[in-house]
Enzyme design. Structure first.
Site, PDB file in Angstrom:
ATOM      1  NE  ARG A 195      -4.077  -1.601   0.499  1.00 35.76           N
ATOM      2  CZ  ARG A 195      -5.328  -1.629   1.033  1.00 35.76           C
ATOM      3  NH1 ARG A 195      -5.774  -0.417   1.325  1.00 35.76           N
ATOM      4  NH2 ARG A 195      -6.222  -2.512   1.061  1.00 35.76           N
ATOM      5  NE  ARG A 209     -10.122   7.527  -3.277  1.00 38.91           N
ATOM      6  CZ  ARG A 209     -11.515   7.650  -3.082  1.00 38.91           C
ATOM      7  NH1 ARG A 209     -12.076   8.202  -4.043  1.00 38.91           N
ATOM      8  NH2 ARG A 209     -12.322   6.816  -2.281  1.00 38.91           N
ATOM      9  CG  ASP A 268      -8.987  -3.061  -4.253  1.00 39.62           C
ATOM     10  OD1 ASP A 268      -8.335  -2.410  -3.187  1.00 39.62           O
ATOM     11  OD2 ASP A 268     -10.067  -3.714  -3.813  1.00 39.62           O
ATOM     12  CE1 TYR A 320     -13.060  -6.570   2.140  1.00 39.18           C
ATOM     13  CE2 TYR A 320     -11.559  -8.559   1.359  1.00 39.18           C
ATOM     14  CZ  TYR A 320     -11.824  -7.391   2.051  1.00 39.18           C
ATOM     15  OH  TYR A 320     -10.961  -6.706   3.085  1.00 39.18           O
TER      16      TYR A 320
HETATM   17  O1  1CP Z   1       0.322   0.938  -3.291  1.00 35.62           O
HETATM   18  C1  1CP Z   1      -0.681  -0.018  -3.162  1.00 35.62           C
HETATM   19  O2  1CP Z   1      -0.428  -1.294  -2.712  1.00 35.62           O
HETATM   20  C2  1CP Z   1      -1.833   0.262  -3.686  1.00 35.62           C
HETATM   21  C3  1CP Z   1      -2.663  -0.826  -4.448  1.00 35.62           C
HETATM   22  C4  1CP Z   1      -3.753  -1.655  -3.532  1.00 35.62           C
HETATM   23  C5  1CP Z   1      -3.400  -3.132  -3.307  1.00 35.62           C
HETATM   24  C6  1CP Z   1      -2.274  -4.062  -3.491  1.00 35.62           C
HETATM   25  C7  1CP Z   1      -4.646  -1.091  -3.282  1.00 35.62           C
HETATM   26  C8  1CP Z   1      -5.489   0.347  -3.272  1.00 35.62           C
HETATM   27  N1  1CP Z   1      -5.725  -2.318  -2.530  1.00 35.62           N
HETATM   28  C9  1CP Z   1      -4.807  -3.199  -2.635  1.00 35.62           C
HETATM   29  C10 1CP Z   1      -4.987  -4.599  -2.129  1.00 35.62           C
HETATM   30  C11 1CP Z   1      -6.227  -4.813  -1.246  1.00 35.62           C
HETATM   31  N2  1CP Z   1      -7.328  -4.396  -1.195  1.00 35.62           N
HETATM   32  C12 1CP Z   1      -6.234  -6.044  -0.093  1.00 35.62           C
HETATM   33  C13 1CP Z   1      -4.965  -6.831   0.072  1.00 35.62           C
HETATM   34  C14 1CP Z   1      -4.029  -6.277   1.061  1.00 35.62           C
HETATM   35  C15 1CP Z   1      -4.281  -5.902   2.169  1.00 35.62           C
HETATM   36  O3  1CP Z   1      -4.832  -6.784   3.000  1.00 35.62           O
HETATM   37  O4  1CP Z   1      -4.275  -4.602   2.732  1.00 35.62           O
HETATM   38  C16 1CP Z   1      -7.499  -5.761   0.352  1.00 35.62           C
HETATM   39  C17 1CP Z   1      -7.989  -6.924   1.575  1.00 35.62           C
HETATM   40  C18 1CP Z   1      -8.404  -4.916  -0.307  1.00 35.62           C
HETATM   41  C19 1CP Z   1      -9.665  -4.519  -0.144  1.00 35.62           C
HETATM   42  C20 1CP Z   1     -10.034  -2.920   0.001  1.00 35.62           C
HETATM   43  N3  1CP Z   1      -9.493  -2.219  -0.785  1.00 35.62           N
HETATM   44  C21 1CP Z   1     -10.393  -2.478   1.403  1.00 35.62           C
HETATM   45  C22 1CP Z   1     -11.183  -3.153   2.285  1.00 35.62           C
HETATM   46  C23 1CP Z   1      -9.973  -3.229   3.479  1.00 35.62           C
HETATM   47  C24 1CP Z   1     -10.462  -4.344   4.589  1.00 35.62           C
HETATM   48  O5  1CP Z   1     -10.124  -3.946   5.806  1.00 35.62           O
HETATM   49  O6  1CP Z   1     -11.443  -4.913   4.712  1.00 35.62           O
HETATM   50  C25 1CP Z   1     -10.376  -1.178   1.044  1.00 35.62           C
HETATM   51  C26 1CP Z   1     -10.957  -0.016   2.084  1.00 35.62           C
HETATM   52  C27 1CP Z   1      -9.657  -0.901  -0.330  1.00 35.62           C
HETATM   53  C28 1CP Z   1      -9.805   0.512  -0.859  1.00 35.62           C
HETATM   54  C29 1CP Z   1      -8.299   0.613  -1.301  1.00 35.62           C
HETATM   55  N4  1CP Z   1      -7.726   0.085  -2.341  1.00 35.62           N
HETATM   56  C30 1CP Z   1      -6.361   0.744  -2.297  1.00 35.62           C
HETATM   57  C31 1CP Z   1      -6.561   1.837  -1.624  1.00 35.62           C
HETATM   58  C32 1CP Z   1      -5.338   3.049  -1.697  1.00 35.62           C
HETATM   59  C33 1CP Z   1      -7.802   1.904  -1.106  1.00 35.62           C
HETATM   60  C34 1CP Z   1      -8.263   3.053  -0.153  1.00 35.62           C
HETATM   61  C35 1CP Z   1      -9.372   3.816  -1.021  1.00 35.62           C
HETATM   62  C36 1CP Z   1      -9.365   5.263  -0.949  1.00 35.62           C
HETATM   63  O7  1CP Z   1      -8.082   5.892  -1.362  1.00 35.62           O
HETATM   64  O8  1CP Z   1     -10.192   5.683  -0.595  1.00 35.62           O
END
Ligand code: 1CP
Length: 349
Positions: free
Chosen positions: A26, A39, A76, A152
């Site tokens: 992330r 964003r 994502d 999910y």
């Molecule tokens: O730099 C990076 O790593 C960005 C790319 C990336 C990756 C690898 C994002 C962007 N998401 C992910 C993977 C991801 N997404 C996972 C696996 C890794 C982990 O466990 O952290 C999971 C579970 C998600 C699902 C997800 N996406 C959630 C829910 C998390 C939970 O606790 O249930 C959320 C909130 C997101 C949104 C998201 N995805 C990525 C970002 C930067 C964001 C935040 C959104 C925003 O900017 O509002």
């Protein structure tokens, strides 16, 4: 012209390196003011993921600031359910929301046909990154592992208990197996498309692997990862693959051996001695700084970076966090972390 192999793939295959590769899960995201600004302009989160110019820019932001050894595609794990025709939305501050799938009718509405076409903007982003990244930076593609993505899809969003998913798996084995088989196939197609577009290393995120135990862990975490790794390696024999069965403790060894991954990403709860003595003889290890120690910074950060590199730096090793960076992380602490890791010379012996 002979192209030099980059630092991250070198370290993953166990070559001697003159410094430890470093990237952070992330590493693009809300802790960076330039991300928050972009964003806000992009509209929805999925619009950001599906607009190649913007997704490319967001991927590059942490590379420009910190010079990490790898960039991870900005996307994502939930683009796959979206590509399979499930409704997926992201509400600001609330996390993902999906129309939950709990029965045969929900399953029947999913379709792999056209998924790769629907996700074409993601692969276009990979192609752009290939052009725009510094030549020494490795491009990482990724997907969620079937179990984590299924949670999910079934819960309709984030969960703490995974109640519906675990019940679905236990009560309707045939239905659940159908969903998992579809997700294995979709994940292979999605990762293969990323590799064909230019991704050089793949990470498979099973963030909620620890919700399963025993036979269920074997069946829904290990077996799908094994099938995905085998299918990708058949198409791309030299592709390095990192598996992340997060927080699955002693299960990590069986996972590493059975799936054929080149590396495992370990969470911060994994004891360093276990990672060094039990895992590193079989696979490269990536990890495992607590994201909250990065928030804390100062002496706590220095001490922990030392402990991790002292324990794991003699073997196949990639420096990373134990889970994703959190939004409250001060960017200066990330800069400090980069300086600390860069100053450490790997000791081989
Ligand atoms: O730099 C990076 O790593 C960005 C790319 C990336 C990756 C690898 C994002 C962007 N998401 C992910 C993977 C991801 N997404 C996972 C696996 C890794 C982990 O466990 O952290 C999971 C579970 C998600 C699902 C997800 N996406 C959630 C829910 C998390 C939970 O606790 O249930 C959320 C909130 C997101 C949104 C998201 N995805 C990525 C970002 C930067 C964001 C935040 C959104 C925003 O900017 O509002």
């Amino acid at each position: 012209m002979r192209t030099e192999e980059k630092l991250l793939p070198r370290a993953l295959r166990g070559a001697v390196v003159d410094r430890h590769p470093l990237w952070l899960m992330r590493q693009a995201g809300r802790y960076l003011p330039e991300y928050r600004e972009l964003r806000a302009k992009a509209g929805g989160f999925l619009d950001l993921c599906f607009t190649p110019a913007l997704a490319t820019e967001v991927t590059l932001q942490p590379i420009r600031r910190f010079g990490f050894d790898a960039a991870i595609l900005f996307s994502d794990i939930l683009v796959v359910p979206w590509g399979l025709n499930q409704k997926v939305g992201f509400q600001e501050g609330e996390g993902p929301k999906l129309d939950p799938i709990r029965d045969a009718a929900g399953l029947a509405a999913l379709s792999l046909d056209g998924m790769i076409e629907r996700l074409a903007p993601v692969y276009e982003t990979v192609g752009r990154l290939k052009q725009d990244l510094p030549p020494e930076t490795t491009l990482i593609g990724f997907a969620g592992a079937p179990w984590t993505v299924a949670t999910y899809m079934i819960e309709g969003g984030s969960s703490r208990t995974f109640e519906h998913s675990r019940r679905f798996a236990a009560e309707d084995k045939v239905g659940f197996e159908t969903l998992m088989a579809l997700l294995v196939e979709a994940t292979v197609a999605h990762l293969d498309a990323q590799v064909r577009a230019g991704a050089e290393v793949i990470q498979l995120f099973d963030s909620w692997a620890s919700a399963l135990e025993g036979e269920a862990f074997e069946r829904w975490v290990v077996a799908p990862a094994k099938r995905i790794v085998a299918a990708l390696k058949e198409k791309h024999p030299k592709l390095p693959i990192i598996g992340f069965p997060r927080a699955s403790g002693a299960h990590y060894l069986g996972y590493a051996k059975a799936t054929g991954v080149d590396a495992v990403s370990i969470d911060q709860d994994m004891p360093l001695a276990f990672a060094r003595d039990v895992l590193q003889p079989s696979v490269a290890v990536q990890g495992n700084l607590d994201p909250l120690v990065l928030v804390a910074g100062g002496q706590a950060l220095e001490t922990r970076v030392r402990a991790i590199t002292d324990a794991l730096g003699r073997g196949r090793f990639v420096f990373n966090l134990g889970h994703g960076i959190v939004p409250q992380t001060p960017p200066e602490h990330v800069a400090k972390l980069v300086d600390l890791v860069r100053a450490i010379k790997p000791a081989r012996g």
